[in-house]
Motif scaffolding. Sequence first.
Motif, short mmCIF file in Angstrom:
data_model
loop_
_atom_site.label_atom_id
_atom_site.label_comp_id
_atom_site.label_asym_id
_atom_site.label_seq_id
_atom_site.Cartn_x
_atom_site.Cartn_y
_atom_site.Cartn_z
N ASN A 209 52.43 42.52 51.31
CA ASN A 209 51.51 42.17 52.04
C ASN A 209 52.26 41.20 53.04
OD1 ASN A 209 49.65 43.83 51.38
ND2 ASN A 209 48.42 42.44 49.92
N LEU A 210 52.69 40.21 52.50
CA LEU A 210 53.37 39.15 53.15
C LEU A 210 54.45 39.65 54.22
CD1 LEU A 210 53.83 36.19 50.57
CD2 LEU A 210 52.16 36.37 52.63
N TYR B 42 62.52 37.90 45.38
CA TYR B 42 61.38 37.02 45.33
C TYR B 42 60.21 37.41 44.52
CZ TYR B 42 63.72 35.82 49.77
OH TYR B 42 64.89 35.60 50.73
N ILE B 43 60.36 38.45 43.65
CA ILE B 43 59.02 38.48 42.79
C ILE B 43 58.70 37.63 41.88
CG2 ILE B 43 58.47 40.07 41.19
CD1 ILE B 43 58.34 41.56 43.76
N GLU B 44 59.92 36.89 41.19
CA GLU B 44 59.82 35.92 40.11
C GLU B 44 58.96 34.68 40.97
OE1 GLU B 44 62.46 34.41 37.31
OE2 GLU B 44 63.44 36.26 37.32
N TYR B 45 59.40 34.26 42.11
CA TYR B 45 58.95 33.29 42.81
C TYR B 45 57.50 33.36 42.99
CZ TYR B 45 57.98 29.95 46.65
OH TYR B 45 57.52 29.09 47.54
N ILE B 46 57.26 34.42 43.72
CA ILE B 46 55.69 35.13 44.06
C ILE B 46 54.87 34.97 42.83
CG2 ILE B 46 54.26 36.90 44.94
CD1 ILE B 46 55.70 35.51 47.15
N GLN B 47 55.43 35.38 41.69
CA GLN B 47 54.68 35.35 40.47
C GLN B 47 54.25 34.12 40.12
OE1 GLN B 47 57.56 38.18 38.22
NE2 GLN B 47 55.63 38.63 37.18
N ARG B 48 55.33 33.06 40.01
CA ARG B 48 55.06 31.67 39.63
C ARG B 48 53.84 31.24 40.63
NH1 ARG B 48 60.55 31.51 39.05
NH2 ARG B 48 60.80 30.46 41.24
N GLN B 49 54.14 31.55 41.99
CA GLN B 49 53.16 30.79 43.02
C GLN B 49 51.72 31.44 42.55
OE1 GLN B 49 53.62 28.41 45.07
NE2 GLN B 49 55.85 28.38 44.05
N ALA C 65 55.53 44.74 58.02
CA ALA C 65 56.46 45.87 58.53
C ALA C 65 57.99 45.47 58.22
CB ALA C 65 56.21 45.92 59.99
N ASN C 66 58.16 44.37 57.63
CA ASN C 66 59.62 43.92 57.59
C ASN C 66 60.13 44.00 56.18
OD1 ASN C 66 59.77 43.07 60.09
ND2 ASN C 66 58.90 41.15 59.87
N LYS C 67 59.46 45.04 55.55
CA LYS C 67 59.96 45.32 53.96
C LYS C 67 61.47 45.60 54.12
CE LYS C 67 55.47 47.25 53.36
NZ LYS C 67 54.75 48.53 53.25
N THR C 68 61.87 44.76 53.19
CA THR C 68 63.42 45.00 52.78
C THR C 68 63.91 45.16 51.32
OG1 THR C 68 63.98 42.83 52.60
CG2 THR C 68 64.09 43.64 54.75
N ILE D 13 46.01 33.54 31.50
CA ILE D 13 46.36 33.78 32.95
C ILE D 13 47.81 34.12 33.09
CG2 ILE D 13 46.10 32.52 35.24
CD1 ILE D 13 43.99 30.61 33.87
N ASP D 14 47.91 35.10 33.74
CA ASP D 14 49.11 35.54 34.07
C ASP D 14 49.05 36.41 35.43
OD1 ASP D 14 52.14 35.79 33.97
OD2 ASP D 14 51.83 36.91 32.19
N VAL D 15 50.56 36.59 36.12
CA VAL D 15 50.58 37.74 37.05
C VAL D 15 51.65 38.74 36.85
CG1 VAL D 15 51.22 37.63 39.64
CG2 VAL D 15 49.93 35.61 38.65
N SER D 16 51.24 39.81 36.85
CA SER D 16 51.96 40.71 36.70
C SER D 16 52.87 41.23 37.72
CB SER D 16 51.26 42.26 36.34
OG SER D 16 50.63 42.68 37.58
N GLU D 17 54.07 41.79 37.56
CA GLU D 17 55.16 42.16 38.39
C GLU D 17 54.43 43.17 39.63
OE1 GLU D 17 59.47 44.12 38.79
OE2 GLU D 17 58.96 43.12 37.03
N GLU D 18 53.62 43.99 39.21
CA GLU D 18 52.86 44.75 40.26
C GLU D 18 52.16 44.02 41.23
OE1 GLU D 18 53.11 47.84 41.55
OE2 GLU D 18 54.81 47.77 40.04
N GLU D 19 51.46 42.95 40.56
CA GLU D 19 50.60 42.00 41.57
C GLU D 19 51.48 41.19 42.53
OE1 GLU D 19 47.08 39.87 39.56
OE2 GLU D 19 48.61 39.94 38.01
N ALA D 20 52.54 40.63 42.00
CA ALA D 20 53.54 39.98 42.82
C ALA D 20 53.88 41.01 43.82
CB ALA D 20 54.64 39.26 41.94
N LYS D 21 54.54 42.20 43.43
CA LYS D 21 54.97 42.94 44.39
C LYS D 21 54.04 43.27 45.64
CE LYS D 21 58.75 45.39 41.76
NZ LYS D 21 58.88 46.64 41.21
#
Length: 145
Positions: free
Chosen positions: A105-106, A118-125, A109-112, A92-100
């Motif tokens: 989505n989160l 936050y990619i690593e954090y989102i991947q872990r979550q 409109a406030n994309k920065t 079970i893993d999460v790719s960087e693309e999935e996290a991005k």
Amino acid sequence: MCSSDLIRKKLKSVAEDKQRADIKEQLLDMVSENSKMPIPTGLVDKQIDYIGTRSGEKDTDKNKWKEKYSKEATMDVKKMLVLEEIAEKEKIDVSEEEAKQKLQNLAGANKTAKMDNYIEYIQRQMKRQKILDFIYENAKISIEN
């Protein structure tokens, strides 16, 4: 469908999601409590420091923290190790693309440009959630009255 029906439907969905999340956490607790894997004291000590620091206590006596937070820290570390073990065994893993994608989505409109931080954090979550989903889907749950 009138607005009160929509609200009722949404509230029911939220309640079901909360119940499912609670069950997943309870299953993780049960799996972790029954695990016989060795718990490295160094990780427990780091978790005790983290919990003590996070608590905002003015008393930073490490011995008092150890007394107060040892059980919680040990369980936290045990859960982390169990989750990692399941992830490894079940691939079970999460790719960087999935996290991005999740982060976009989160962010809406406030994309920065700071999203990459936050990619690593989102991947872990997301990985944790996938593992909890795996445990939930494979658990044999019986309800006793």
